[in-house]
Design an enzyme around this catalytic site. Structure first.
Site, mmCIF file in Angstrom:
data_model
loop_
_atom_site.group_PDB
_atom_site.id
_atom_site.type_symbol
_atom_site.label_atom_id
_atom_site.label_comp_id
_atom_site.label_asym_id
_atom_site.label_seq_id
_atom_site.Cartn_x
_atom_site.Cartn_y
_atom_site.Cartn_z
ATOM 1 C CE LYS A 1 -4.069 1.935 0.230
ATOM 2 N NZ LYS A 1 -3.608 2.815 -0.860
ATOM 3 C CE LYS B 1 4.567 7.648 -1.809
ATOM 4 N NZ LYS B 1 3.526 7.951 -0.805
ATOM 5 N N GLY C 1 -3.148 8.015 -4.399
ATOM 6 C CA GLY C 1 -2.633 9.293 -4.874
ATOM 7 C C GLY C 1 -1.438 9.753 -4.072
ATOM 8 C CG ASP C 2 2.686 10.926 -2.986
ATOM 9 O OD1 ASP C 2 2.604 10.536 -1.811
ATOM 10 O OD2 ASP C 2 3.622 11.656 -3.380
ATOM 11 C CB THR D 1 -2.999 13.468 4.765
ATOM 12 O OG1 THR D 1 -3.234 12.346 3.907
ATOM 13 C CG2 THR D 1 -1.551 13.451 5.217
ATOM 14 C CG ASN E 1 -5.271 16.683 0.214
ATOM 15 O OD1 ASN E 1 -4.888 15.944 1.111
ATOM 16 N ND2 ASN E 1 -6.529 16.775 -0.137
ATOM 17 C CB SER F 1 -5.712 4.729 1.611
ATOM 18 O OG SER F 1 -5.578 5.942 0.914
#
Length: 443
Positions: free
Chosen positions: A89, A125, A164-165, A208, A239, A375
């Site tokens: 993840k 990642k 997402g990132d 986050t 974000n 998530s």
């Protein structure tokens, strides 16, 4: 030379061209020394050597066509670091700075971050050196489809669940998910951060930033302080920063700053979060536009940490943004708590300044964990073909962040490292992964 020192020395020799990964690994291995160097079973089973080596590293080309018919080729990555406690993840980062070292650093940190949530998810990642800025929606779509044409072979709801990132928001996740469905003929929770109409979770967008503030609030409460009326400096305006500012403001704090790659804004009346949302999420302009909304605020080029004075610092921008000189000035001017909203935004020397100065400091692998926690909650909702209300998800998120804080605190106390949450976070995250690895044999 101790076991952890030997592993670190070998790692530096093998990965001499990967400074970000080495920095992350060194912090972890030094923090784990009290545990691993006194327990022979870890050395006997080569646990650290296995921990610092990814289970799988995938690197591939991504050819795509722009609106003018020109062909471009970017490089894609997916580093599946550790699956001992569950499926891989971790996010997909789209940014020109992306390289193997950065993806490995992020993936390694993700192992411990995911473990700290208490949820059954491993660490990974991925990403690409593609820059989504200035691209049309059609160009973004074509790139994402080309990316998934290769990535789909290595991901799945029970194998690896990207998210997402930086550079990868709801639009990009939607395009990636659409291509995955076309290629596999499967509708499953293979990606998180999806739109609400096709399996996304309420509160994921806020998670986050909200999680960062929840753990900060608990840290302050546990040390006899309150977040209400605290003077808080935030870096970034993406974000994480936006929703950290929103939640801190809701809890009565006074947020005085935010920033982007060009400069920073200071508003002594308190940052207007709705104005920042309009500038960054709708208009997609520079933070200097904030002065059009609030002329009494000030804008400066450079880093917000160059001259801000605050009681609580929440760095939410990028890695290594707070350096030694910043940390020294923050400590001298009354900052008593720093909680990382980004991945490793405080460099090693600055971290040591905070620890030596008794500034309360929580590393990103703990304080940044709200996003991946939610998530994982999205994965759970996908698995049972259900959805929870915003309040249900938010309540679960707050509980997870508070539990992370006390797990860190217990590890600090057990290993005589009071208030050293760098040690506490690494040990607390490590123990669950180590137990799983030991139980599953040498694989």
């Amino acid at each position: 030379m101790t076991y952890s020192q030997r592993v670190l020395a070998d790692l530096k020799e093998k990965n001499f061209d990967q400074p970000e990964f080495i920095q992350a690994a060194q912090e972890v291995l030094e923090a784990l020394a009290p545990v691993v160097d006194t327990n022979p079973k870890y050395e006997k089973t080569g646990l650290l050597e296995r921990l610092v080596e990814p289970e799988r590293q995938i690197m591939f080309r991504i050819p795509w066509v722009d609106d003018n018919g020109n062909v471009h080729v970017n490089r894609g990555y997916r580093v599946q670091f550790n699956s001992a406690i569950g499926p891989y993840k971790g996010g997909l980062r789209l940014h020109p700075s992306v390289n193997l070292s950065i993806i490995k650093f992020l993936g390694f940190e993700q192992i411990f971050k995911n473990s700290l949530t208490g949820l059954p998810i491993g660490g990974a990642k991925g990403g690409s050196d593609f820059d989504p800025k200035g691209k049309s929606d059609m160009e973004i779509m074509r790139f994402c489809q080309a990316f998934m044409n290769e990535l789909y072979k290595y991901v799945g709801a029970d194998e690896d669940v990207p998210a997402g990132d930086i550079g990868t928001g709801a639009r990009e996740v939607g395009y990636l998910y659409g291509q995955y469905k076309k290629l596999t003929n499967r509708s499953e929770g293979v990606l998180t951060g999806k739109g609400l109409s096709f399996g996304g979770s309420l509160a994921r967008t806020e998670a986050t930033g909200y999680g960062l503030v929840y753990i900060t609030e608990e840290l302050l409460k546990d040390h006899g302080k309150k977040i209400k009326d605290a003077r808080i400096a935030v870096s970034g305006s993406g974000n994480v920063a936006i929703y950290a500012m929103e939640k801190a403001t809701q809890l009565g704090a006074k947020v005085i700053s935010c920033s982007d790659s060009t400069g920073y804004v200071i508003d002594e009346n308190g940052i207007d979060v709705e104005a920042v949302k309009q500038i960054k999420e709708v208009d997609r302009k520079r933070i200097s536009e904030y002065l059009n909304y609030h002329p009494n605020a000030t804008y400066h080029e450079g880093s917000v940490w160059d001259d801000i004075e605050c009681e609580v610092a929440l760095p939410c921008a990028t890695q290594n943004e707070i350096r030694k000189e910043h940390a020294e000035r923050l400590a001298k001017t009354g900052c008593y708590a720093v909680c990382e909203g980004a991945n490793m935004p405080t460099d090693a020397e600055a971290t040591q300044v905070f620890l030596d100065s008794s500034v309360l400091f929580i590393p990103g692998k703990a304080s940044n964990a709200g996003g991946v926690a939610t998530s994982a909650l999205e994965m759970g909702q996908n698995s049972i073909r259900s959805s929870w209300t915003f309040d249900e998800v938010d309540t679960k998120l707050k509980g997870i962040m508070i539990n992370i804080y006390y797990h860190m605190k217990e590890a600090c106390e057990e290993f005589d490292a009071k208030d050293n949450f760098v040690v506490g976070a690494n040990i607390a995250g490590f123990m669950k992964v180590a137990d799983a690895m030991m139980a599953q044999g040498i694989v």
